[in-house]
Design an enzyme around this catalytic site. Structure first.
Site, PDB file in Angstrom:
ATOM      1  N   LEU A   1      39.221  88.567  94.172  1.00  0.00           N
ATOM      2  CA  LEU A   1      37.810  88.387  93.819  1.00  0.00           C
ATOM      3  C   LEU A   1      37.486  86.905  93.684  1.00  0.00           C
ATOM      4  O   LEU A   1      36.461  86.428  94.183  1.00  0.00           O
ATOM      5  CB  LEU A   1      37.477  89.116  92.512  1.00  0.00           C
ATOM      6  CG  LEU A   1      37.459  90.657  92.562  1.00  0.00           C
ATOM      7  CD1 LEU A   1      37.393  91.228  91.151  1.00  0.00           C
ATOM      8  CD2 LEU A   1      36.294  91.176  93.398  1.00  0.00           C
TER       9      LEU A   1
ATOM     10  N   HIS B   1      46.999  97.951 100.979  1.00  0.00           N
ATOM     11  CA  HIS B   1      46.029  97.522  99.979  1.00  0.00           C
ATOM     12  C   HIS B   1      45.186  96.324 100.400  1.00  0.00           C
ATOM     13  O   HIS B   1      43.979  96.313 100.187  1.00  0.00           O
ATOM     14  CB  HIS B   1      46.779  97.187  98.687  1.00  0.00           C
ATOM     15  CG  HIS B   1      45.897  96.744  97.556  1.00  0.00           C
ATOM     16  ND1 HIS B   1      44.854  97.530  97.083  1.00  0.00           N
ATOM     17  CD2 HIS B   1      45.896  95.612  96.799  1.00  0.00           C
ATOM     18  CE1 HIS B   1      44.246  96.894  96.087  1.00  0.00           C
ATOM     19  NE2 HIS B   1      44.844  95.730  95.901  1.00  0.00           N
TER      20      HIS B   1
ATOM     21  N   ARG C   1      49.623  88.315  98.486  1.00  0.00           N
ATOM     22  CA  ARG C   1      48.614  87.889  97.507  1.00  0.00           C
ATOM     23  C   ARG C   1      49.059  88.119  96.074  1.00  0.00           C
ATOM     24  O   ARG C   1      49.542  89.191  95.724  1.00  0.00           O
ATOM     25  CB  ARG C   1      47.289  88.629  97.770  1.00  0.00           C
ATOM     26  CG  ARG C   1      46.233  88.292  96.728  1.00  0.00           C
ATOM     27  CD  ARG C   1      44.886  88.849  97.114  1.00  0.00           C
ATOM     28  NE  ARG C   1      44.796  90.296  97.049  1.00  0.00           N
ATOM     29  CZ  ARG C   1      44.683  91.001  95.937  1.00  0.00           C
ATOM     30  NH1 ARG C   1      44.684  90.409  94.751  1.00  0.00           N
ATOM     31  NH2 ARG C   1      44.567  92.316  95.987  1.00  0.00           N
TER      32      ARG C   1
ATOM     33  N   SER D   1      28.554  93.665 102.399  1.00  0.00           N
ATOM     34  CA  SER D   1      27.884  93.665 101.090  1.00  0.00           C
ATOM     35  C   SER D   1      28.861  93.673  99.922  1.00  0.00           C
ATOM     36  O   SER D   1      28.538  94.121  98.829  1.00  0.00           O
ATOM     37  CB  SER D   1      26.950  94.877 100.987  1.00  0.00           C
ATOM     38  OG  SER D   1      27.694  96.091 101.090  1.00  0.00           O
TER      39      SER D   1
ATOM     40  N   GLU E   1      49.276  90.090  84.763  1.00  0.00           N
ATOM     41  CA  GLU E   1      49.716  91.049  85.780  1.00  0.00           C
ATOM     42  C   GLU E   1      51.005  90.539  86.416  1.00  0.00           C
ATOM     43  O   GLU E   1      51.463  89.434  86.119  1.00  0.00           O
ATOM     44  CB  GLU E   1      48.617  91.251  86.827  1.00  0.00           C
ATOM     45  CG  GLU E   1      47.378  91.906  86.231  1.00  0.00           C
ATOM     46  CD  GLU E   1      46.321  92.264  87.264  1.00  0.00           C
ATOM     47  OE1 GLU E   1      46.607  92.173  88.465  1.00  0.00           O
ATOM     48  OE2 GLU E   1      45.210  92.640  86.853  1.00  0.00           O
TER      49      GLU E   1
ATOM     50  N   ARG F   1      54.202  91.840  94.202  1.00  0.00           N
ATOM     51  CA  ARG F   1      53.909  93.168  94.759  1.00  0.00           C
ATOM     52  C   ARG F   1      54.852  93.585  95.882  1.00  0.00           C
ATOM     53  O   ARG F   1      55.294  94.723  95.944  1.00  0.00           O
ATOM     54  CB  ARG F   1      52.470  93.201  95.278  1.00  0.00           C
ATOM     55  CG  ARG F   1      51.459  93.239  94.173  1.00  0.00           C
ATOM     56  CD  ARG F   1      50.057  93.172  94.694  1.00  0.00           C
ATOM     57  NE  ARG F   1      49.125  93.314  93.571  1.00  0.00           N
ATOM     58  CZ  ARG F   1      47.815  93.245  93.683  1.00  0.00           C
ATOM     59  NH1 ARG F   1      47.265  93.018  94.860  1.00  0.00           N
ATOM     60  NH2 ARG F   1      47.039  93.394  92.638  1.00  0.00           N
TER      61      ARG F   1
ATOM     62  N   HIS G   1      50.361  97.853  98.282  1.00  0.00           N
ATOM     63  CA  HIS G   1      50.362  97.860  96.804  1.00  0.00           C
ATOM     64  C   HIS G   1      51.420  98.848  96.327  1.00  0.00           C
ATOM     65  O   HIS G   1      51.499  99.971  96.832  1.00  0.00           O
ATOM     66  CB  HIS G   1      48.985  98.268  96.265  1.00  0.00           C
ATOM     67  CG  HIS G   1      48.796  97.919  94.825  1.00  0.00           C
ATOM     68  ND1 HIS G   1      49.440  98.599  93.805  1.00  0.00           N
ATOM     69  CD2 HIS G   1      48.063  96.946  94.226  1.00  0.00           C
ATOM     70  CE1 HIS G   1      49.101  98.051  92.640  1.00  0.00           C
ATOM     71  NE2 HIS G   1      48.263  97.047  92.867  1.00  0.00           N
TER      72      HIS G   1
END
Length: 393
Positions: free
Chosen positions: A368, A327, A362, A12, A111, A266, A225
């Site tokens: 997202l 992460h 990533r 979900s 970022e 990262r 992370h």
């Protein structure tokens, strides 16, 4: 208990929800989720969601994603994600998602490892804003039946095809038969001692895929992370978003010296922090927000500010202790550019899938976007296959 549907969706988070929203309303959908509907990592995403700002931004966005991924990314997937990003943002706005604006136009933040600001955000709770709005839309759909606290235990295979899933909850066991199955069950953080993920995310779909020889890819590509709030308490680590460093936060060792460029990818920043902690003999390093104006901390990062305050740190006045933690999972169930796995009628989307967008590492705020782009493609592919089968029948 036997249940029947056209499509069964496992998970979900944004990938599962967006899959449901992009299937036509005549499709009967069963959506199951292992915990409650809000306990998906999509709710936890802080920083934001990337978008191609304009055609001039394409080359640098593509290069930033490839460079962060150590050039092990699948180029076709990166191109698909970037090219579809603006449509996805338009979809989200249509569903009521609100992004920060300045003078009536979208405000963009930057970022680590991004060459320019291209990230849309909602305070420091972008994931919650997007996921909650999508969930509200799915709840309105009469063709979607939702089962919370229901765990997938296996897939059902007949004649080499996936025809549904086996699941269980406190009421018993289920066999859910469906023409198509979409796995959107998240990452593997629950298998780590220190992770920003919910503890129930234990890579269930990966284990089931292994069992049935469904193709997997890059299972060792795990992202740590660099900055989570240090705590002696066990349990999930609180993320200190990369956008804090994008706005000017700096990292210091125990002696108050900077030791790394905070805007590097990262994995590079994580390695530098780990090496510094080892050198200093400490359990954490320090993050200073003193170069960020107080009003920006309170307006852009209210959730981070509040959580740090609850832990005894006022981020507007003092340094906060941070430590790397697991992460994100870049590997997973191999899928093609339409999110189809190596097994007929079985799709995988979101963090449980591996379409190659992220390569070995990533880029911030691509998660997202990638989940949404490829969830929509899965839904579209299911329907186009259905129409093709009708035409040849």
């Amino acid at each position: 208990m036997k249940l029947n549907a056209d499509v069964v969706i496992v998970g979900s988070g944004v990938a599962g929800l967006f899959s449901a929203l992009n299937l036509p309303e005549e499709q009967e959908i069963i959506l199951i989720t292992k915990s409650d509907l809000e306990s998906s990592d999509s709710f936890l995403a802080q920083g934001g969601i990337c978008v191609l700002r304009d055609e001039k931004d394409y080359d640098s966005y593509f290069e930033d994603t490839m460079k962060a991924g150590h050039y092990e990314n699948r180029k076709e997937s990166v191109d698909i994600m970037i090219r579809n990003s603006r449509d996805i943002i338009n979809d989200l706005v249509k569903y009521g998602v609100e992004f920060e604006k300045k003078d009536g136009k979208f405000a963009y933040t930057r970022e680590g490892a991004h060459s320019r600001p291209r990230i849309l955000f909602h305070e420091d709770v972008t994931g919650k804003e997007i996921t909650s709005k999508l969930l509200a839309q799915v709840k309105k759909l009469e063709n979607v039946k939702i089962y919370e606290y229901t765990e997938m235990t296996d897939v059902i295979i007949e004649n080499g095809k996936c025809v549904g899933v086996k699941a269980e909850n406190e009421n018993g066991t289920y066999e859910i038969y469906a023409e198509n199955t979409i796995l959107a069950s998240g990452g593997i953080g629950g298998t780590y001692q220190h992770s920003t993920n919910f503890p129930h995310l234990t890579g269930d779909a990966i284990e089931i895929a292994k069992k049935h020889n469904i193709r997997l890819e890059h299972l060792d590509y795990v992202q740590i992370h660099p900055t989570t709030l240090y705590s002696k308490k066990p349990g999930r680590r609180f993320l200190i978003s990369e956008s804090v460093r994008g706005e000017g936060a700096l990292l210091y060792d125990k002696n108050g010296n900077r030791f790394v460029d905070e805007l590097l990818p990262r994995d590079v920043v994580t390695k530098a922090i780990q090496e510094q902690m080892k050198k200093d003999g400490t359990d954490h390093v320090w993050l200073s927000l003193e170069k960020i104006p107080k009003e920006i901390i309170l307006s852009h990062f209210p959730n981070i500010y509040q959580h740090c305050l609850e832990e005894g740190y006022d981020a507007t006045k003092e340094w906060i202790p941070v430590v790397p933690a697991q992460h994100y999972f870049m590997g997973g169930i191999w899928v093609d550019s339409d999110s189809h796995t190596s097994m007929p009628n079985l799709y995988a989307v979101g963090e449980t899938s591996c379409n190659g967008v992220h390569g070995k590492n990533r880029l911030a705020s691509n998660s997202l976007l990638e989940s949404l782009v490829f969830a929509k493609r899965a839904a579209r592919k299911i329907m186009s296959e259905k129409q093709m089968n009708k035409a040849t029948a």
